[in-house]
Design a protein around this motif. Structure first.
Motif, mmCIF file in Angstrom:
data_model
loop_
_atom_site.group_PDB
_atom_site.id
_atom_site.type_symbol
_atom_site.label_atom_id
_atom_site.label_comp_id
_atom_site.label_asym_id
_atom_site.label_seq_id
_atom_site.Cartn_x
_atom_site.Cartn_y
_atom_site.Cartn_z
ATOM 1 N N ALA A 72 0.882 -1.170 0.000
ATOM 2 C CA ALA A 72 0.000 0.000 0.000
ATOM 3 C C ALA A 72 0.918 1.218 0.000
ATOM 4 N N LEU A 73 0.914 1.954 -1.096
ATOM 5 C CA LEU A 73 1.847 3.067 -1.270
ATOM 6 C C LEU A 73 1.168 4.395 -0.956
ATOM 7 N N ILE A 74 1.662 5.066 0.068
ATOM 8 C CA ILE A 74 1.169 6.392 0.422
ATOM 9 C C ILE A 74 1.946 7.426 -0.386
ATOM 10 N N GLY A 75 1.242 8.315 -1.054
ATOM 11 C CA GLY A 75 1.894 9.274 -1.944
ATOM 12 C C GLY A 75 2.281 10.567 -1.257
ATOM 13 N N GLY A 76 3.216 10.468 -0.318
ATOM 14 C CA GLY A 76 3.662 11.672 0.376
ATOM 15 C C GLY A 76 4.321 12.683 -0.541
ATOM 16 N N ALA A 77 4.873 12.208 -1.658
ATOM 17 C CA ALA A 77 5.473 13.106 -2.653
ATOM 18 C C ALA A 77 4.456 13.521 -3.708
ATOM 19 N N THR A 78 3.755 12.545 -4.284
ATOM 20 C CA THR A 78 2.826 12.848 -5.377
ATOM 21 C C THR A 78 1.642 13.704 -4.921
ATOM 22 N N ALA A 79 1.296 13.636 -3.641
ATOM 23 C CA ALA A 79 0.202 14.473 -3.143
ATOM 24 C C ALA A 79 0.576 15.952 -3.187
ATOM 25 N N GLN A 80 1.864 16.248 -3.223
ATOM 26 C CA GLN A 80 2.310 17.633 -3.301
ATOM 27 C C GLN A 80 2.271 18.162 -4.734
ATOM 28 N N ASP B 99 9.935 8.795 0.465
ATOM 29 C CA ASP B 99 11.211 8.223 0.876
ATOM 30 C C ASP B 99 12.220 8.184 -0.273
ATOM 31 N N TRP B 100 11.763 7.999 -1.513
ATOM 32 C CA TRP B 100 12.718 7.982 -2.627
ATOM 33 C C TRP B 100 12.699 9.266 -3.458
ATOM 34 N N PHE B 101 11.647 10.049 -3.363
ATOM 35 C CA PHE B 101 11.632 11.297 -4.122
ATOM 36 C C PHE B 101 12.354 12.442 -3.409
ATOM 37 N N LYS B 102 12.388 12.424 -2.069
ATOM 38 C CA LYS B 102 12.946 13.573 -1.354
ATOM 39 C C LYS B 102 14.441 13.759 -1.614
ATOM 40 N N GLY B 103 15.139 12.685 -1.985
ATOM 41 C CA GLY B 103 16.559 12.808 -2.270
ATOM 42 C C GLY B 103 16.887 12.812 -3.743
ATOM 43 N N LEU B 104 15.858 12.932 -4.581
ATOM 44 C CA LEU B 104 16.046 12.871 -6.034
ATOM 45 C C LEU B 104 16.078 14.285 -6.610
ATOM 46 N N GLY B 105 17.237 14.700 -7.124
ATOM 47 C CA GLY B 105 17.362 16.037 -7.687
ATOM 48 C C GLY B 105 16.746 16.139 -9.060
ATOM 49 N N MET B 106 16.532 17.385 -9.521
ATOM 50 C CA MET B 106 15.890 17.596 -10.813
ATOM 51 C C MET B 106 16.712 17.021 -11.960
ATOM 52 N N LEU B 107 18.012 17.239 -11.954
ATOM 53 C CA LEU B 107 18.838 16.737 -13.038
ATOM 54 C C LEU B 107 18.789 15.220 -13.124
ATOM 55 N N GLN B 108 18.848 14.563 -11.969
ATOM 56 C CA GLN B 108 18.780 13.100 -11.954
ATOM 57 C C GLN B 108 17.423 12.623 -12.448
ATOM 58 N N PHE B 109 16.363 13.301 -12.019
ATOM 59 C CA PHE B 109 15.017 12.905 -12.442
ATOM 60 C C PHE B 109 14.853 13.059 -13.957
ATOM 61 N N LEU B 110 15.334 14.179 -14.493
ATOM 62 C CA LEU B 110 15.201 14.403 -15.930
ATOM 63 C C LEU B 110 16.014 13.397 -16.732
ATOM 64 N N ARG B 111 17.194 13.031 -16.228
ATOM 65 C CA ARG B 111 18.023 12.061 -16.928
ATOM 66 C C ARG B 111 17.408 10.664 -16.896
ATOM 67 N N GLU B 112 16.822 10.296 -15.755
ATOM 68 C CA GLU B 112 16.336 8.925 -15.588
ATOM 69 C C GLU B 112 14.904 8.735 -16.058
ATOM 70 N N VAL B 113 14.085 9.766 -15.929
ATOM 71 C CA VAL B 113 12.652 9.601 -16.206
ATOM 72 C C VAL B 113 12.167 10.537 -17.313
ATOM 73 N N ALA C 257 5.009 6.702 -12.888
ATOM 74 C CA ALA C 257 5.802 5.706 -13.598
ATOM 75 C C ALA C 257 7.079 5.388 -12.824
ATOM 76 N N TYR C 258 7.666 6.410 -12.219
ATOM 77 C CA TYR C 258 8.895 6.196 -11.435
ATOM 78 C C TYR C 258 8.593 5.366 -10.189
ATOM 79 N N ASP C 259 7.448 5.606 -9.573
ATOM 80 C CA ASP C 259 7.029 4.771 -8.432
ATOM 81 C C ASP C 259 7.032 3.303 -8.821
ATOM 82 N N PHE C 260 6.406 3.004 -9.968
ATOM 83 C CA PHE C 260 6.283 1.622 -10.422
ATOM 84 C C PHE C 260 7.674 1.041 -10.685
ATOM 85 N N TRP C 261 8.503 1.839 -11.372
ATOM 86 C CA TRP C 261 9.864 1.360 -11.657
ATOM 87 C C TRP C 261 10.645 1.118 -10.366
ATOM 88 N N TYR C 262 10.534 2.041 -9.416
ATOM 89 C CA TYR C 262 11.283 1.917 -8.158
ATOM 90 C C TYR C 262 10.854 0.664 -7.390
#
Length: 245
Positions: free
Chosen positions: A55-63, A125-139, A175-180
């Protein structure tokens, strides 16, 4: 009900192999509502048959705010409110699953059959440490034409309100949630309401590149719970029936 790669999923379920499924719950209010109950019940059906669930709580996506099923932009919530809501919903889910497991054990006719397990996760837990450059490169290398074709985006583009870049990127976060969860917990199946189909089938480039034989990913949508007039029950429609009023 829509199922991605239906024949492969059916074949897999016919074997003795056990899957791990997840459903997401964005804490945009202090309580879940009756519409969320359908996803919870779907997870419980998998658990009853010995599969595992998240059960995934969207503490990041809710923002950010999911544009699916909405004609207007969501009101942005303060971070502390999202955090408080997430705490409440975590307690709510823990209570629901504890009671559900007790019920399932009492009704088990085959005492040797083992129920699956369920865990709670928070995507903050995984989005709070993910920078914009890393996100754009990976996703962010997803095709814009594919993203624009999603029903949740097309309907907003055709409306006077339009859609913000913030909500436009929501499908990449999901999509990143699913991949993670696929990579780190070998979660192979995502469950959501029928209005989530576009988000569920969205894929990050990395997910495609790192797919392995025997580790396919699947998506299932379940019908939305609606009123007698066909209107969706939920916070957006203002008719939510809260599980914890």
């Amino acid at each position: 009900m829509d199922v991605s790669n239906k024949s492969a999923l059916s074949s897999l379920l016919d074997t003795s192999l056990k899957l791990k499924a997840y459903a997401g719950f964005d804490p945009t209010a202090k309580s879940l509502h009756i519409g969320n109950l359908l996803s919870i019940l779907a997870l419980l059906h998998f658990i009853r048959d010995g599969h595992s669930a998240i059960a995934l709580i969207g503490g990041a996506t809710a923002q950010i705010g999911d544009p699916s099923g909405r004609s207007t932009e969501r009101v942005a919530l303060e971070t502390n409110i999202v955090s408080s809501n997430a705490t409440n919903i975590k307690c709510q889910l823990e209570c629901i699953f504890t009671n559900a497991f007790d019920h399932l054990r009492r009704r088990q006719t085959n005492t040797s059959a083992k129920l699956g397990e369920i865990v709670l996760r928070d995507n903050l837990d995984w989005f709070k440490g993910l920078g914009m450059l890393q996100f754009l490169r990976e996703v962010g290398r997803a095709r814009v034409s594919t993203m624009l074709a999603k029903d949740s985006v097309k309907s907003r583009l055709e409306s006077p309100e339009g859609i913000s870049f913030t909500e436009f990127t929501y499908q990449l976060l999901q999509a990143y949630d699913f991949w993670y969860l696929w990579k780190h917990e070998r979660c192979q199946l995502q469950i959501g309401g029928s209005d989530q189909w576009g988000n569920i089938v969205a894929e990050s480039k990395k997910e495609v590149e790192e797919s392995e034989a025997g580790s396919l990913a699947f998506g299932i949508t379940i019908p939305l719970l609606t009123t007698a007039t066909g209107e969706k029950f939920g916070k957006s429609a203002g008719n939510a029936l809260w599980l914890d009023p």
